[in-house]
Scaffold this motif. Structure first.
Motif, PDB file in Angstrom:
ATOM      1  N   ALA A 278       0.850  -1.197   0.000  1.00  0.00           N
ATOM      2  CA  ALA A 278       0.000   0.000   0.000  1.00  0.00           C
ATOM      3  C   ALA A 278       0.885   1.247   0.000  1.00  0.00           C
ATOM      4  O   ALA A 278       2.047   1.206   0.420  1.00  0.00           O
ATOM      5  N   HIS A 279       0.309   2.354  -0.431  1.00  0.00           N
ATOM      6  CA  HIS A 279       1.089   3.577  -0.596  1.00  0.00           C
ATOM      7  C   HIS A 279       1.705   4.082   0.702  1.00  0.00           C
ATOM      8  O   HIS A 279       2.682   4.809   0.692  1.00  0.00           O
ATOM      9  N   TYR A 280       1.150   3.686   1.834  1.00  0.00           N
ATOM     10  CA  TYR A 280       1.623   4.186   3.124  1.00  0.00           C
ATOM     11  C   TYR A 280       2.641   3.258   3.797  1.00  0.00           C
ATOM     12  O   TYR A 280       3.193   3.591   4.831  1.00  0.00           O
ATOM     13  N   SER A 281       2.876   2.086   3.237  1.00  0.00           N
ATOM     14  CA  SER A 281       3.601   1.047   3.956  1.00  0.00           C
ATOM     15  C   SER A 281       5.081   0.982   3.578  1.00  0.00           C
ATOM     16  O   SER A 281       5.437   1.044   2.400  1.00  0.00           O
ATOM     17  N   LYS A 282       5.942   0.832   4.591  1.00  0.00           N
ATOM     18  CA  LYS A 282       7.369   0.592   4.379  1.00  0.00           C
ATOM     19  C   LYS A 282       7.715  -0.887   4.582  1.00  0.00           C
ATOM     20  O   LYS A 282       8.785  -1.333   4.181  1.00  0.00           O
TER      21      LYS A 282
ATOM     22  N   THR B 153       4.781   3.839   9.040  1.00  0.00           N
ATOM     23  CA  THR B 153       5.605   4.994   9.423  1.00  0.00           C
ATOM     24  C   THR B 153       4.713   6.050  10.109  1.00  0.00           C
ATOM     25  O   THR B 153       3.775   5.709  10.812  1.00  0.00           O
ATOM     26  N   ASN B 154       4.997   7.339   9.878  1.00  0.00           N
ATOM     27  CA  ASN B 154       4.130   8.387  10.428  1.00  0.00           C
ATOM     28  C   ASN B 154       3.270   9.002   9.330  1.00  0.00           C
ATOM     29  O   ASN B 154       2.847  10.155   9.410  1.00  0.00           O
ATOM     30  N   PHE B 155       3.025   8.205   8.283  1.00  0.00           N
ATOM     31  CA  PHE B 155       2.301   8.682   7.107  1.00  0.00           C
ATOM     32  C   PHE B 155       0.966   9.307   7.489  1.00  0.00           C
ATOM     33  O   PHE B 155       0.647  10.431   7.076  1.00  0.00           O
ATOM     34  N   ASP B 156       0.167   8.604   8.274  1.00  0.00           N
ATOM     35  CA  ASP B 156      -1.201   9.063   8.555  1.00  0.00           C
ATOM     36  C   ASP B 156      -1.229  10.248   9.506  1.00  0.00           C
ATOM     37  O   ASP B 156      -1.911  11.252   9.237  1.00  0.00           O
ATOM     38  N   LEU B 157      -0.496  10.159  10.605  1.00  0.00           N
ATOM     39  CA  LEU B 157      -0.488  11.280  11.551  1.00  0.00           C
ATOM     40  C   LEU B 157       0.164  12.502  10.922  1.00  0.00           C
ATOM     41  O   LEU B 157      -0.258  13.641  11.172  1.00  0.00           O
TER      42      LEU B 157
END
Length: 436
Positions: free
Chosen positions: A256-260, A283-287
């Motif tokens: 997914a675009h947010y996942s490392k 990571t801290n993508f969402d916050l």
């Protein structure tokens, strides 16, 4: 394990799952849980909550709204990226997910790759395809009396964003020590192009998700602990065989675009290996997105060091319906003269079934009712069955997964003991009523 058709038939026949809106011809990708299905589903969800929240000191729960401010989905990236590859047959105008028509393909499949696979349309058998387009799977709705662009909202495609938007509320009210998690169970909606495989891919489902907040440089230790915890839950609490669960390290191009980092926990369903749950390092993508889009700080202040930072997140996410089908699949056994659902006792809808040997003998019925009332008060999940002969009752209870059948016979009137039959072994023993 039985075939998928066998499990679907059992679910309908015994009241676990029905087709949604069946009386009106049904609606693709929607399913209704019947009396026994509701009980099994509730047991699954309660066990998950108990394992991950109630028995831990670092987990907290929320129950967020299904319809959220649409800015939520702009910030999260869902408006721009939450899409599947859609391809249309130009002959019959059937629409399909392109990656599901090509063996081994991923969601990033291109039109060239698809056409090179020389795929026939599953409906008409032709090979006249459109170009692949990205289809956003969020359901759109309107809030308020006027349906225009200003009233657009979405049914949430995941429960995770309700956790992230409440991050500061939880921190400000309970101020937990980091690392800590916030958990939520609830409905999610995805406008699947081609729902299929029973409840594996549907348009309305229930999710159970945790967002586990960690220091930026300490995510790997927590990731491994949560990874181990998933196996403990799936194998120890849900009773899924270890050999039917496989870990898949998801490559970068498929994450997914947010996942490392993402590990998919795969399960051997009757129709093949499919995803059961996922574990993602977001990571801290969402916050970070929320902080940027809302203008409000998402920083956490460490109680010990005084350091402030935007926490990083690890997300264990599981679909209730997928877990439901995994449990049913692992429990379904066909023997010479019966079908048995060997559900773990903590998940079985009923723990006991109580029967009088003969329903036309008032003295047996009265005594059996006494036993039923006793067990009902003690174990709650107890059923009564006096239909047909005792053999048919046993087979019915075997099919719905009841671990023990308790039968009151004529000897019971003399010795205050009953016959207790075990579902899995079919062995029968005499037990004093007071010892049940």
């Amino acid at each position: 394990m039985g075939k998928l058709d066998d499990i679907v038939s059992l679910c309908k026949r015994r009241g676990f799952i029905f087709q949604g809106s069946e009386v009106y011809g049904g609606m693709a990708g929607t399913w209704d849980f019947g009396p026994l299905g509701v009980m099994l589903k509730r047991n699954l969800m309660n066990e998950w909550w108990n394992f991950w929240v109630d028995q831990r000191d670092d987990m907290y729960g929320v129950d967020a709204a299904i319809i959220m401010n649409p800015r939520t989905w702009q910030a999260s990236g869902h408006v721009d990226t939450f899409a599947d590859p859609l391809v249309e047959c130009k002959e019959c105008h059937g629409r399909f997910r392109a990656d599901k028509l090509v063996d081994g393909a991923t969601e990033s499949i291109t039109t060239e790759e698809f056409l090179a696979a020389d795929v026939k349309c599953p409906t008409c058998g032709k090979k006249n395809w459109s170009e692949i387009k990205k289809f956003n799977m969020m359901f759109t709705t309107h809030v308020g009396p006027v349906a225009d662009d200003s009233s657009i909202a979405y049914l949430r495609p995941e429960t995770a964003q309700g956790i992230f938007t409440n991050f500061k509320n939880v921190v400000d009210t309970v101020y937990p020590n980091i690392p800590f998690g916030i958990a939520q169970q609830g409905k999610a909606f995805r406008n699947e192009i081609s729902p299929r495989d029973f409840v594996l891919r549907d348009r309305e489902c229930s999710q159970m998700e945790i967002e586990y907040f960690v220091k930026p440089d300490a995510w790997e230790e927590s990731f491994e602990k949560l990874r181990s915890g998933q196996h403990e839950f799936l194998e120890g609490i849900m009773g899924l065989p270890k050999e039917m669960i496989h870990e898949l390290e998801v490559p970068e191009e498929d994450r997914a675009h947010y996942s490392k980092r993402t590990i998919d926990f795969m399960f051997d369903y009757p129709n093949g290996e499919e995803e059961l749950m996922g574990l993602a390092y977001r990571t801290n993508f969402d916050l970070g997105n929320i902080q940027r889009e809302s203008g409000k700080s998402m920083e956490y202040r460490d109680k010990v060091t005084g350091e402030t930072f935007v926490p990083h997140v690890i997300e264990p996410s599981i679909g209730v319906e997928r877990l439901f089908l995994a449990v049913m699949s692992a429990s379904y056994v066909e023997e010479d003269d019966r079908v048995v659902l060997k559900l773990p006792e903590n998940l079985a809808p009923y723990k006991y079934c109580v029967s009088p040997l003969l329903k036309n003998k008032p003295e047996l019925v009265e005594k059996a009712r006494e036993v039923y009332d006793l067990l009902k008060k003690k174990y709650t999940f107890v059923t009564w069955d006096d239909s047909g002969n005792i053999g048919k009752r046993y087979k019915k209870q075997d099919e719905i997964g009841t671990p023990k059948c308790v039968v009151v016979d004529f000897e019971s009137l003399e010795d205050d003991a009953v016959t207790v039959r075990d579902r899995d072994t079919t062995e029968q023993v005499r037990v004093k009523i007071e010892e049940l």
